[in-house]
Design an enzyme around this catalytic site. Sequence first.
Site, PDB file in Angstrom:
ATOM      1  N   SER A 320      39.131  26.331  40.232  1.00 20.40           N
ATOM      2  CA  SER A 320      39.974  27.167  41.095  1.00 20.40           C
ATOM      3  C   SER A 320      39.104  27.963  42.055  1.00 20.40           C
ATOM      4  O   SER A 320      37.936  28.232  41.761  1.00 20.40           O
ATOM      5  CB  SER A 320      40.778  28.160  40.252  1.00 20.40           C
ATOM      6  OG  SER A 320      39.928  29.180  39.765  1.00 20.40           O
ATOM      7  N   ASP A 321      39.660  28.372  43.179  1.00 18.15           N
ATOM      8  CA  ASP A 321      38.938  29.339  43.996  1.00 18.15           C
ATOM      9  C   ASP A 321      38.859  30.634  43.188  1.00 18.15           C
ATOM     10  O   ASP A 321      39.629  30.845  42.251  1.00 18.15           O
ATOM     11  CB  ASP A 321      39.625  29.571  45.344  1.00 18.15           C
ATOM     12  CG  ASP A 321      38.635  30.112  46.382  1.00 18.15           C
ATOM     13  OD1 ASP A 321      37.574  30.642  45.983  1.00 18.15           O
ATOM     14  OD2 ASP A 321      38.912  30.016  47.585  1.00 18.15           O
TER      15      ASP A 321
END
Length: 805
Positions: A320-321
């Site tokens: 994920s960011d």
Amino acid sequence: MGKSFRFLLFCLSILSVASWAVSTQQSRLLMDDFVGEYGDLAKNYTHVCHESRYALLGLDIKNFAFCDKSLSYEERAKDLVSRMTLQEKVMQSVHTASGVRRLGLPEYSWWSEALHGISNLGPGVFFDEAIPGATSFPAVILSTAAFNQTLWKTLGRVVSTEGRAMYNLGRAGLTFWSPNINVVRDTRWGRTQETSGEDPFTVGEFGVNYVRGLQDVEGTENVTDLNSRPLKVSSCCKHYAAYDIDAWLDVDRHTFDARVSEQDMKETFVSPFERCVREGDVSSVMCSFNQINGIPACSDSRLLKGVIRDEWDLHGYIVSDCYGLEVIVDNQNYLNDSKADAVAKTLQAGLDLECGHYYTDALNESVLTGKVSQYELDRALKNLYVLLLRVGYFDGIPAYESLGLKDICAADHIELAREAARQGIVLLKNDNEVLPLKPGEKITLVGPHANATQVMIGNYAGLPCKYVSPLEAFSAIANVTYATGCLDASCSNDTYFSEAKKAAKYAAVTIIFVGTDLSIEAEFIDREDFLLPGNQAELIKQVAEVSSGPVILVVLSGSNIDIAFAKNNPKISAILWVGFPGEQGGHSIADVVFGKYNPGGRLPVTWYEADYVDMLPMSSMSLRPVDELGYPGRTYKFFNGSTVYPFGYGMSYTNFSYSLTPSKISIDIDLNKFQKCRTVAYTEDQMAPSCPAVLLDDMSCDDTIEFEVAVTNVGRVDGSEVLMVYSLPPSGIVGTHIKQVIGFQKVFVAAGDTETVKFSMNACKSLRIVDSTGYSLLPSGSHTIRVGDDSNSASYSLRVKYNYN
Ligand SMILES: *[C@@H]1O[C@H](CO)[C@@H](O)[C@H](O)[C@H]1NC(C)=O
Ligand SMILES: *[C@@H]1O[C@H](CO)[C@@H](O)[C@H](O)[C@H]1NC(C)=O
Ligand SMILES: *[C@@H]1O[C@H](CO)[C@@H](O)[C@H](O)[C@H]1NC(C)=O
Ligand SMILES: *[C@@H]1O[C@H](CO)[C@@H](O)[C@H](O)[C@H]1NC(C)=O
Ligand SMILES: *[C@@H]1O[C@H](CO)[C@@H](O)[C@H](O)[C@H]1NC(C)=O
Ligand SMILES: *[C@@H]1O[C@H](CO)[C@@H](O)[C@H](O)[C@H]1NC(C)=O
Ligand SMILES: *[C@@H]1O[C@H](CO)[C@@H](O)[C@H](O)[C@H]1NC(C)=O
Ligand SMILES: *[C@@H]1O[C@H](CO)[C@@H](O)[C@H](O)[C@H]1NC(C)=O
Ligand SMILES: *[C@@H]1O[C@H](CO)[C@@H](O)[C@H](O)[C@H]1NC(C)=O
Ligand SMILES: *[C@@H]1O[C@H](CO)[C@@H](O)[C@H](O)[C@H]1NC(C)=O
């Protein structure tokens, strides 16, 4: 990067060291290990599975099958994961993985960055007195302007050498979350500088080459078992997908819902990611903060599991960011999910690793309450450990063990930084061939960036080895007078104008260095206009007005600026765009200005006129014009209005002529009874062919487009020319691109010589159109293959015909 890191990030990227002396003492290998009872007993190792390391920990390595090299990586990863308790598994599923003491598994920090050199933006990398910096290459947008695949791969190779050396010295991880391969739909985006611009083909081409440069271990590029293919370091293509807005007016990337058509998704936003996985064999993909059509990118199992893993067959992990799950729960309040609901959904969707801490906060609860099965967590961890096995975290990779201090900021790496910038620099104007200058002339340097240092390395930088500012580089060659005119890019008043004008008045030549910096365009900072900041334009006009000698304008920026006033001002003889040119920027600019290097860079984004920003909001995602709302199209593919400089523009100190020889001018395809003709919308005045198009999926697509270009250097100096190849669809098709890049090659041609360059490209990929519902089609009819731009081009017609019964 997460919102809590906003400020830190900004501060970090402004930090710098001017120079440093290489210490001769090479520190030993470090592996972050267990504190407490065993102290740092096992710290002297770069990989996990060392018999003596286990002995120091009081463990017998023979008891751990995951250290058994005779087993496959799959088996070893499975063994490791199956030994962990649920809580232990959860603790390994975030970017700071805790390790498991009783298994001899150390802590691991997954988050390192290497966009254009080793960066200390993530906690996986740090600099200190022993290693005060690493080579800072130009911002990607400038290296892209070189349009040279060999350069891009070489950059990746050199950056990974420094990364692996830093890992050996305990100062970096092996997993780098670079490159950024988002297509720039709208150049107001503050992160345009991190990317390869607006053309999906170019972005994909850069991505594939940079990833191969970072990852490939020499001699194993073609290993067919991708689960065991070794990696020099692991690279990550980000941010998936349709992410190119940070903070524009009241739009915030953390809550932005990108409303995207399937057509734009296929044709533009996702296409570089597909190439990154399929052609680059990248070992990680990062999903973005934003929602896509109402679903957070990291929660969308169709986009993650469905597309990246099942359709493209990713070998690696999806991350994920940073703090992206926090954003989904707290900022987007998506489906009003609790943490435990949200993490269950992202894990289920295929998100293997979280950058953040919501997995550690809530995954155990999700599993224990049956929201997601533990099997999904096992699957995710297996992806992570197979990757760490491939990158040598458990066994080491002998070829890289000796990399160390001598390989960081090595002379040839610094030279490559200089080379990359000068290959990218774009000559925009050169009246009366004022450039190149003869060395020895009396020169006045003016402008806020004449003595630029940190500004040259842009964002996602680390600490450079040593800066060479324009002032320093020019002073070594010519008799230089310096008067800034404005203290910094914001140029808020004219206090120092008179000094600059005085210095310019009697100079043989005046060079004005202007542009933006990270206070104007950066992560979290999108632009609202395409103008030079503050009073810079006024400074340029006034200095040009009083100068007796020729005036040269040098623009430092990560994106387009409306400099039409300078383009049209006869007192300004030459203009160069130099991006953010990296730590050696001063040398690179001087190499071009004094003719040591003949510029051949091309603009990777359209330089729109200033009023473009008034015609459409940054938040409208469509690439095509929206007639009902009066929005023009975006990028050279869909914008037909006038520009300051078009995509692909760039001059040279010489001229080239092209002669094009196609090897065939028609493609005839016999359809069987299962291959259907598809309709394509044509304008009323144009008759559609009887079989207008066929789905790419229905064809074998093995036809190629082949031709040769003889390039002659008709001028007086040697130079490199970028041969840009476009395809233009048959005329009359409604709603398709004006033209699209399908290939390019950079070629060096000595003055008076001719070089022949061969092109061979897949016809389906190069001639396809994507229809409004997302089908990829190969239309029949007369396509155009064109080499070059409007001012200098050669082209031929290529007919596609379907034979059917
Ligand atoms: C690590 O290696 C160095 C150099 O070989 C040695 O002096 C030191 O004692 C070792 N440290 C540990 C904890 O083994
Ligand atoms: C891998 O394949 C490419 C393309 O066929 C070839 O050029 C290259 O030499 C091969 N590399 C190795 C190490 O076999
Ligand atoms: C959202 O969740 C909270 C806490 O579970 C609950 O109190 C609230 O009623 C929910 N809101 C909606 C609109 O469902
Ligand atoms: C999950 O782990 C967290 C953090 O260790 C802990 O606070 C929590 O009690 C655990 N929940 C369950 C259901 O075990
Ligand atoms: C140029 O910049 C450097 C580094 O910031 C600084 O040390 C130096 O004084 C500057 N030179 C002039 C002439 O302002
Ligand atoms: C530069 O020019 C000035 C003024 O003409 C002169 O005094 C000085 O000696 C020159 N310096 C060099 C290094 O040529
Ligand atoms: C002009 O700008 C400089 C630098 O930003 C600042 O120090 C100075 O106070 C300003 N002067 C006026 C008159 O506003
Ligand atoms: C440019 O595109 C607009 C919007 O689709 C269209 O109305 C106009 O006719 C086009 N102009 C040219 C010169 O093709
Ligand atoms: C290149 O060709 C153009 C057009 O003929 C001409 O104006 C220009 O002077 C030439 N430039 C060089 C460097 O030869
Ligand atoms: C492309 O880049 C490589 C690596 O820097 C360089 O050696 C080569 O000369 C460049 N090609 C051209 C045509 O400029």
